[in-house]
Design an enzyme around this catalytic site. Sequence first.
Site, PDB file in Angstrom:
ATOM      1  N   HIS A 134       0.810  -1.238   0.000  1.00  0.00           N
ATOM      2  CA  HIS A 134       0.000   0.000   0.000  1.00  0.00           C
ATOM      3  C   HIS A 134       0.838   1.282   0.000  1.00  0.00           C
ATOM      4  O   HIS A 134       0.310   2.351  -0.275  1.00  0.00           O
ATOM      5  CB  HIS A 134      -0.929   0.043   1.214  1.00  0.00           C
ATOM      6  CG  HIS A 134      -1.967  -1.033   1.233  1.00  0.00           C
ATOM      7  ND1 HIS A 134      -2.831  -1.244   0.188  1.00  0.00           N
ATOM      8  CD2 HIS A 134      -2.272  -1.978   2.177  1.00  0.00           C
ATOM      9  CE1 HIS A 134      -3.633  -2.269   0.486  1.00  0.00           C
ATOM     10  NE2 HIS A 134      -3.310  -2.729   1.683  1.00  0.00           N
ATOM     11  N   HIS A 171      -6.561  -7.205   0.238  1.00  0.00           N
ATOM     12  CA  HIS A 171      -6.684  -5.782  -0.112  1.00  0.00           C
ATOM     13  C   HIS A 171      -6.045  -5.509  -1.477  1.00  0.00           C
ATOM     14  O   HIS A 171      -5.066  -6.155  -1.844  1.00  0.00           O
ATOM     15  CB  HIS A 171      -6.009  -4.915   0.956  1.00  0.00           C
ATOM     16  CG  HIS A 171      -6.562  -5.106   2.338  1.00  0.00           C
ATOM     17  ND1 HIS A 171      -6.001  -5.968   3.248  1.00  0.00           N
ATOM     18  CD2 HIS A 171      -7.642  -4.572   2.945  1.00  0.00           C
ATOM     19  CE1 HIS A 171      -6.710  -5.941   4.382  1.00  0.00           C
ATOM     20  NE2 HIS A 171      -7.718  -5.098   4.216  1.00  0.00           N
TER      21      HIS A 171
HETATM   22 ZN   LIG Z   1      -4.151  -6.933   3.219  1.00  0.00          ZN
END
Ligand SMILES: [Zn+2]
Length: 376
Positions: A134, A171
Amino acid sequence: MGKAVFIYSSELENYHYPPEHPFNVDRARKVRKILNSIGLLSGDGRSEVPPQATDRITLKKFHSARYLHALKSASEGKWDAEALDMGIGTGDCPVFDGLYDYAVLACGATLTGVKMILSGSADVAFNPSGGFHHAGPEKAAGFCYINDVALACLIFAEQRKKVLYIDVDVHHGDGVVYAFYDRCDVMTISLHQNPRTLFPGTGFEDEIGTGRGKGFCINVPLPVGTYDEAYMEAFNAIVPPLTVAFNPDVIVLELGADALAGDPLANLCLTNNVYIEIIKYLLSCNKPILATGGGGYNVENTVRAWALAWAVLCGADVETDKNPAVSGVMLGSTEWQGGLRDRRLVISQTQLETVMPALERTLETLKASVFPIHGL
Ligand SMILES: [Zn+2]
């Protein structure tokens, strides 16, 4: 079987996110402990290699100087509004003791794997302390500060390697995906929970890249409740055809284990049997594989999944009763006698009725938009 390196050192145990934070640095140590106890860190081309911290010049291939300065300063107690503006010191990305040193060492573990693959001293490398997908060039986000996987792809690409990045963390792998959004030398495939229902809220099927990169970014959003068979249907519909068409030189696999059933931060229902199938497919491509950890907030399930993943990656026989050292071991706290593999889960009627129809629509959309670009 070739040469497989497990990248770890006890130096990584010196650092911890704050105790109330869900990211558990201790997962890697626990994976290593299981693997060591069942003899899967040596013999048959296996070895354990310590990481080297990443130097500033390398970090700057992806991160801005301003961001790196703020991260290091915050780590040394000098934290300000500018750092906060870059995501440093939030609830998700807190400042903790040794933060900078941990981030560059964990990243260095992934890049040690890159180096060994590039030099031919490893065919498979696994860093359970990596996978910080991320982090952006100037942004800490989603528990991530330094994006080791984006850097890994960049360094392979600098060496003129075609990189297939596969992200199975629950994610969206946004930091990596957007780093290569306009490039055709790094294909990114992210399978993740529907972004309408989960952080970071990106990764819809119509995000397919831009310019020369159009068609080289593939997002597969998965409905809440997705179970093993549905997941593998999506994987098999998308990954093998695109892998064959793209013909990568190297595969980077972000193996977050937060898509497993029982993860406290997400809502998919996989068992670790999915990882066996995925890794077996990737091994069958006969390309070097760099695998990392990632998310995974049910610690016990995550540790078992990563130990199993390494067992498959390094060529151990994980089928029941052939290698009792692998198939017969269990964590102390689990009642399950079947070894590292999860037992099959019962699929509810609601899952059966909701998951596949939504998934079929996504797969049809992707086949219509992305496949023709690759002559499929
Ligand atoms: Zn994750």
